[in-house]
Enzyme design. Structure first.
Site, PDB file in Angstrom:
ATOM      1  CE1 TYR A 181      83.761  50.052  39.401  1.00  0.00           C
ATOM      2  CE2 TYR A 181      84.996  48.080  39.088  1.00  0.00           C
ATOM      3  CZ  TYR A 181      84.822  49.303  38.836  1.00  0.00           C
ATOM      4  OH  TYR A 181      85.623  49.963  38.179  1.00  0.00           O
ATOM      5  CE  LYS A 212      89.723  19.568  24.944  1.00  0.00           C
ATOM      6  NZ  LYS A 212      88.823  18.348  24.718  1.00  0.00           N
TER       7      LYS A 212
HETATM    8  C1  LIG Z   1      89.260  17.273  25.277  1.00  0.00           C
HETATM    9  C2  LIG Z   1      88.942  15.959  25.019  1.00  0.00           C
HETATM   10  C3  LIG Z   1      89.762  14.894  25.506  1.00  0.00           C
HETATM   11  C4  LIG Z   1      90.262  14.867  26.974  1.00  0.00           C
HETATM   12  O1  LIG Z   1      89.667  15.017  28.001  1.00  0.00           O
HETATM   13  P1  LIG Z   1      90.129  14.860  29.244  1.00  0.00           P
HETATM   14  O2  LIG Z   1      88.985  14.753  30.016  1.00  0.00           O
HETATM   15  O3  LIG Z   1      90.716  16.278  29.452  1.00  0.00           O
HETATM   16  O4  LIG Z   1      91.314  13.713  29.516  1.00  0.00           O
HETATM   17  C5  LIG Z   1      89.299  13.635  24.923  1.00  0.00           C
HETATM   18  N1  LIG Z   1      88.563  13.291  23.819  1.00  0.00           N
HETATM   19  C6  LIG Z   1      88.047  14.219  23.163  1.00  0.00           C
HETATM   20  C7  LIG Z   1      87.232  14.023  22.180  1.00  0.00           C
HETATM   21  C8  LIG Z   1      88.128  15.642  23.463  1.00  0.00           C
HETATM   22  O5  LIG Z   1      87.244  16.693  23.182  1.00  0.00           O
END
Ligand SMILES: *Cc1c(COP(=O)(O)O)cnc(C)c1O
Length: 364
Positions: free
Chosen positions: A258, A33
Site C-alpha cells: 500500500y 491475565k
Molecule cells: C500484571 C501485573 C503483575 C505482573 O507483572 P510482570 O512484570 O509481568 O511480572 C504484577 N502485579 C500486578 C498488580 C499486575 O497488574
C-alpha cells in the site's frame, strides 16, 4: 499457516528459576491475565497449577471465570474487579482486590444481601505509582471498616512503578518505605496474618530483598524480565511462526504494498506471509523497522504491514514457498522484536490475535 507455540517445558524452566531466586519460604503467584500474556490462559494456568504455583492472578472477573470453568481450582486473585459483575466472583470463588472505599461499600452491601461471610479478599495500596489503591492516610478508616465487617483478608499488596530501574533508585525506596509502613500497621492486626507482597518479575530480579511473603510474576514465567542480563536464564515460552505463502520476483523501481511505501532499488524477491496488524504485528514493524528469522537469516519486513498479510525481502535468502518463518521465539527474542516495533515484550505478546492458532508443546 500461523502458529503460536506455547512451550510448557520452558514455562517449567522459568518457574523453577524464579523459585530459586525467591527461596522456599516465599510464595509464587503466576499472573495469567490477558490470556496469559497472549498465550493461552487455560493451558498455562493448568500447567502452573500442576507444577505447584501457589496462586494465580488475572485482571478481570471474566478471565477468572474462564479459568474456573476449565478445572483450575487453586486461589485466583482478580487484580482489577469492576462494579457490575461482582456476583460472578462469588459464583466462581474468585478473590477480588479491593482498591477503594466505594468498591468496599459495594461489596459489603452485596455480601450482606447474599448472607456471605468470611469472603476472601485482598487489599491494594497505592504507594507512589498513582494507579489503583488505597492511600496510607486511609488506613485508620479502613481499620474501622474492617472491624465492622466479615471478610477474610488474604493479602495486602502494592505495586512498584519502576521495578526494573537499577538501584539505588529514590522512587523505589519511597514506595518501599510506604509499603513497610503498611506491613507494620497490619502485621498484628488480624488473627490470621495476611500475605504481604510487592514485587513483579523485574522486582524479583532487581530487588530480591523485598520479596515479603509472595511475589507476582507474569512476564518472567513467559521468558522475559525487562533486562537482557536477567533474560539470560529464562527461556521463551511463546514463539510465533508462520509460513511463506508466495514468493514473487520484483524489478527495480517497482513498489511493494500500500501507498508506495517501499520501492525496490534493484531486482529482487519478496515473500508474502499470512499475518498482519489484525494478528498483532503492528504497522510500526513495517518499512524495514523489523525483521523475521528465516533459514538462519533475518529478512526485513518491507512496505506497510497490511491487515492480514505482510511482505518480507528475501532477495539474498535461500528459501521457498511453505518455508518456516519465525517472528519471535528461539532465534529472536520477543523483547528484541518488540523493541524494533517501538514497544515492549508485554504489548507484543498480548497483542497476538485470536486468529492465530495456539499449539502447546512440552519438549525443550
Ligand atoms: C500484571 C501485573 C503483575 C505482573 O507483572 P510482570 O512484570 O509481568 O511480572 C504484577 N502485579 C500486578 C498488580 C499486575 O497488574
Amino acid at each position: 499457516m500461523n502458529t503460536l507455540y506455547i512451550n510448557l517445558s520452558h514455562l517449567e524452566h522459568n518457574y523453577h528459576h524464579i523459585r530459586s531466586k525467591i527461596g522456599s519460604h516465599v510464595k509464587l503467584m503466576g499472573v495469567v491475565k490477558a490470556n496469559a500474556y497472549g498465550g493461552s490462559d487455560v493451558e498455562i494456568g493448568d500447567h502452573l497449577q500442576k507444577i505447584g504455583i501457589d496462586y494465580l492472578a488475572v485482571a478481570t472477573t471474566q478471565e477468572g471465570k474462564q479459568l474456573r470453568q476449565n478445572n483450575i481450582e487453586i486461589p485466583i486473585l482478580i487484580f482489577y474487579p469492576q462494579f457490575g459483575n461482582l456476583e460472578t466472583l462469588f459464583e466462581f470463588e474468585l478473590e477480588p482486590s479491593i482498591y477503594s472505599f466505594s468498591l468496599w461499600d459495594y461489596l459489603v452491601d452485596l455480601t450482606r444481601r447474599k448472607r456471605i461471610k468470611n469472603y476472601p479478599i485482598h487489599l491494594k495500596f497505592n504507594t507512589g505509582m498513582n494507579r489503583l489503591g488505597f492511600e496510607l492516610n486511609q488506613i485508620t478508616g479502613l481499620k474501622e471498616k474492617l472491624s465492622n465487617s466479615f471478610f477474610d483478608i488474604k493479602s495486602i499488596y502494592s505495586h512498584l512503578g519502576y521495578s526494573q530501574e537499577p538501584s539505588p533508585y529514590r522512587l523505589i525506596d519511597t514506595q518501599t518505605k510506604k509499603f513497610k509502613k503498611i506491613v507494620q500497621e497490619f502485621t498484628d492486626y488480624f488473627t490470621q496474618r495476611p500475605l504481604f507482597h510487592l514485587l513483579n518479575t523485574s522486582g524479583v530480579f532487581n530487588r530480591p530483598n523485598l520479596t515479603f511473603d509472595m511475589v507476582r510474576c507474569g512476564i518472567g514465567l513467559y521468558g522475559y524480565a525487562n533486562h537482557s542480563k536477567w533474560d539470560q536464564n529464562l527461556k521463551s515460552v511463546m514463539s510465533l511462526e508462520s509460513k511463506i505463502m508466495q514468493i514473487r520476483h520484483v524489478e527495480k523501481g517497482e513498489y511493494i504494498g500500500y501507498n508506495k511505501a517501499y520501492q525496490c532499488e534493484k531486482d529482487g524477491r519478496i515473500a508474502i506471509l499470512p499475518l498482519g496488524y489484525a494478528d498483532g504485528i503492528s504497522r510500526h514493524s513495517g518499512n524495514q523497522k523489523n525483521k523475521v528469522w528465516i533459514n538462519g537469516h533475518l529478512a526485513p519486513i518491507v512496505g506497510n504491514v497490511c491487515m492480514d498479510l505482510l511482505m518480507i525481502d528475501v532477495t539474498h535468502i535461500d528459501c521457498q514457498e511453505q518455508d518456516k518463518v519465525e517472528f519471535f521465539g528461539n532465534h529472536q527474542s520477543a523483547s528484541h522484536f518488540a523493541e524494533n516495533s517501538g514497544t515492549i515484550s508485554y504489548e507484543q505478546l498480548s497483542h497476538i490475535g485470536s486468529r492465530i492458532k495456539r499449539k502447546v508443546i512440552d519438549y525443550p
